[in-house]
Design an enzyme around this catalytic site. Structure first.
Site, PDB file in Angstrom:
ATOM      1  N   ASP A  67      52.557  71.417  61.804  1.00  0.00           N
ATOM      2  CA  ASP A  67      53.623  70.413  61.711  1.00  0.00           C
ATOM      3  C   ASP A  67      54.780  70.697  62.676  1.00  0.00           C
ATOM      4  O   ASP A  67      55.794  69.999  62.644  1.00  0.00           O
ATOM      5  CB  ASP A  67      54.183  70.362  60.282  1.00  0.00           C
ATOM      6  CG  ASP A  67      53.397  69.414  59.370  1.00  0.00           C
ATOM      7  OD1 ASP A  67      52.746  68.484  59.889  1.00  0.00           O
ATOM      8  OD2 ASP A  67      53.454  69.605  58.142  1.00  0.00           O
ATOM      9  N   ARG A  92      55.610  75.574  56.203  1.00  0.00           N
ATOM     10  CA  ARG A  92      56.463  75.272  57.361  1.00  0.00           C
ATOM     11  C   ARG A  92      57.591  76.294  57.563  1.00  0.00           C
ATOM     12  O   ARG A  92      58.335  76.187  58.559  1.00  0.00           O
ATOM     13  CB  ARG A  92      57.051  73.856  57.233  1.00  0.00           C
ATOM     14  CG  ARG A  92      55.999  72.753  57.205  1.00  0.00           C
ATOM     15  CD  ARG A  92      56.596  71.389  57.491  1.00  0.00           C
ATOM     16  NE  ARG A  92      57.086  71.289  58.861  1.00  0.00           N
ATOM     17  CZ  ARG A  92      57.783  70.255  59.336  1.00  0.00           C
ATOM     18  NH1 ARG A  92      58.073  69.244  58.539  1.00  0.00           N
ATOM     19  NH2 ARG A  92      58.202  70.224  60.590  1.00  0.00           N
ATOM     20  N   ARG A 138      63.230  66.690  49.772  1.00  0.00           N
ATOM     21  CA  ARG A 138      63.238  67.904  50.580  1.00  0.00           C
ATOM     22  C   ARG A 138      64.597  68.614  50.536  1.00  0.00           C
ATOM     23  O   ARG A 138      64.771  69.555  49.796  1.00  0.00           O
ATOM     24  CB  ARG A 138      62.838  67.593  52.023  1.00  0.00           C
ATOM     25  CG  ARG A 138      61.439  66.989  52.156  1.00  0.00           C
ATOM     26  CD  ARG A 138      60.346  67.974  51.805  1.00  0.00           C
ATOM     27  NE  ARG A 138      59.021  67.409  51.945  1.00  0.00           N
ATOM     28  CZ  ARG A 138      58.283  67.442  53.052  1.00  0.00           C
ATOM     29  NH1 ARG A 138      58.751  68.008  54.144  1.00  0.00           N
ATOM     30  NH2 ARG A 138      57.073  66.925  53.066  1.00  0.00           N
ATOM     31  N   HIS A 167      61.799  61.887  53.674  1.00  0.00           N
ATOM     32  CA  HIS A 167      62.890  62.368  54.532  1.00  0.00           C
ATOM     33  C   HIS A 167      63.779  61.165  54.841  1.00  0.00           C
ATOM     34  O   HIS A 167      63.268  60.043  55.005  1.00  0.00           O
ATOM     35  CB  HIS A 167      62.356  62.887  55.877  1.00  0.00           C
ATOM     36  CG  HIS A 167      61.942  64.320  55.901  1.00  0.00           C
ATOM     37  ND1 HIS A 167      60.859  64.754  56.648  1.00  0.00           N
ATOM     38  CD2 HIS A 167      62.456  65.429  55.311  1.00  0.00           C
ATOM     39  CE1 HIS A 167      60.738  66.062  56.504  1.00  0.00           C
ATOM     40  NE2 HIS A 167      61.685  66.494  55.697  1.00  0.00           N
ATOM     41  N   CYS A 261      60.645  61.844  64.023  1.00  0.00           N
ATOM     42  CA  CYS A 261      60.219  63.172  63.573  1.00  0.00           C
ATOM     43  C   CYS A 261      59.901  64.088  64.755  1.00  0.00           C
ATOM     44  O   CYS A 261      60.070  65.300  64.669  1.00  0.00           O
ATOM     45  CB  CYS A 261      58.965  63.074  62.710  1.00  0.00           C
ATOM     46  SG  CYS A 261      59.158  62.123  61.210  1.00  0.00           S
TER      47      CYS A 261
HETATM   48  N1  ARG Z   1      54.062  66.807  57.659  1.00  0.00           N
HETATM   49  C1  ARG Z   1      55.466  66.947  57.850  1.00  0.00           C
HETATM   50  C2  ARG Z   1      56.151  67.241  56.536  1.00  0.00           C
HETATM   51  O1  ARG Z   1      55.750  66.682  55.546  1.00  0.00           O
HETATM   52  C3  ARG Z   1      56.041  65.718  58.471  1.00  0.00           C
HETATM   53  C4  ARG Z   1      57.469  65.860  58.858  1.00  0.00           C
HETATM   54  C5  ARG Z   1      58.040  64.596  59.399  1.00  0.00           C
HETATM   55  N2  ARG Z   1      59.308  64.815  59.959  1.00  0.00           N
HETATM   56  C6  ARG Z   1      60.385  64.045  59.757  1.00  0.00           C
HETATM   57  N3  ARG Z   1      61.443  64.288  60.461  1.00  0.00           N
HETATM   58  N4  ARG Z   1      60.384  63.114  58.846  1.00  0.00           N
HETATM   59  O2  ARG Z   1      57.053  68.040  56.455  1.00  0.00           O
END
Ligand code: ARG
Length: 270
Positions: A67, A92, A138, A167, A261
């Site tokens: 990612d 991550r 998040r 997000h 993203c």
């Molecule tokens: N697979 C990543 C996650 O779920 C995607 C992140 C997408 N980034 C963003 N800025 N929305 O963390």
């Protein structure tokens, strides 16, 4: 009618891109991913930025961090000061030190790693005045207070309620200092009312646009780069004097990401 201002972006080539775990509803590890196609699509986005006269720096992608292409999540950079991310998910976590080291090695000496979960520009969008901050999935709401203290900018806390828009940058795009676009249903009633109060002239996106990640867009004040199939929002942007530029990032959407993203804005102190 609209004025473009050249931007400084950081991107990460999706060399190691894959979907091998699931931390948002878009990610299905059983679906095949074409990494080569992801690279080609990402390269087209980079070329669009270069064509618009923006500066694009690159951070080396690291194996085992599929990612990492989503550079927006690495930090928030305002006035040359960086607040480095702290990821929610173990998969991550190791991206944060990679972004921190890159920023440190490229002249960003004012660096602080967030103490609370903070997924960078995924959840923090700067209007030039206010810092709009997402929570609910998040970034920890306590990271909002931390960001306000660090950047000395007013932070507006917004609550996301739909797991598909986990997000802030999946549900809201900053178009210029005064104009935003957003998908109202992604926000709690209170947050929706706050957005209405602050941005009465905002562009609102439909469910159909939101679902193709229309809001996951970048803007230089005039040119708005967004997913190519976000046709409804593109039309609204055109009517408001912006120049929508569509790009196809379908492979990256398999991980729940698109234009914004992939793009971290590096704002200097000028
Ligand atoms: N697979 C990543 C996650 O779920 C995607 C992140 C997408 N980034 C963003 N800025 N929305 O963390």
């Amino acid at each position: 009618m609209r004025t473009a201002r050249p931007r400084h972006y950081l991107m990460c080539r999706p060399t190691h891109f894959d979907v091998v775990y699931s931390i948002n509803p878009w990610m299905d590890p059983k679906k095949p991913v074409d990494t080569q196609l992801a690279i080609t699509q990402w390269e087209q986005l980079r070329q669009v930025y270069l064509g618009l006269g923006h500066t694009v720096d690159l951070i080396d992608p690291l194996p085992g961090l599929p990612d990492m292409v989503f550079a927006a999540n690495g930090a928030t950079v305002i006035d040359g000061r960086a607040l480095v991310a702290r990821f929610r998910d173990a998969e991550r976590v190791e991206e944060a030190p990679a972004y921190r080291d890159w920023l440190r090695d490229h002249g960003f000496t004012s660096l602080h790693t967030a103490g609370f979960v903070n997924e960078g520009e995924g959840d923090y969008l700067f209007t030039g005045d206010l810092l709009l901050a997402g929570t609910g999935f998040r970034s920890d709401p306590r990271s909002h207070a931390e960001a306000q203290e660090y950047f000395e900018r007013p932070v507006i806390s917004l609550r996301l309620v739909d797991p598909r828009y986990y997000h802030l940058d999946t549900a809201l795009a900053v178009l210029d200092e005064r104009t935003i676009a957003y998908y109202p249903a992604a926000f709690s009633p209170g947050s929706r009312a706050v957005l209405q109060r602050l941005f009465p002239d905002a562009i609102t996106a439909t469910e159909a646009d939101a679902a193709v990640f229309a809001l996951n867009a970048t803007s230089d004040g005039c040119n708005v780069v967004l997913p190519h199939n976000a046709t409804g929002l593109a039309e609204k942007l055109r009517n408001r004097g912006f120049n929508p530029i569509g790009v196809d990032l379908s492979e990256l959407l398999k991980a729940g990401g698109s234009v914004k993203c992939c793009t971290l804005e590096l704002r200097s102190a000028d």
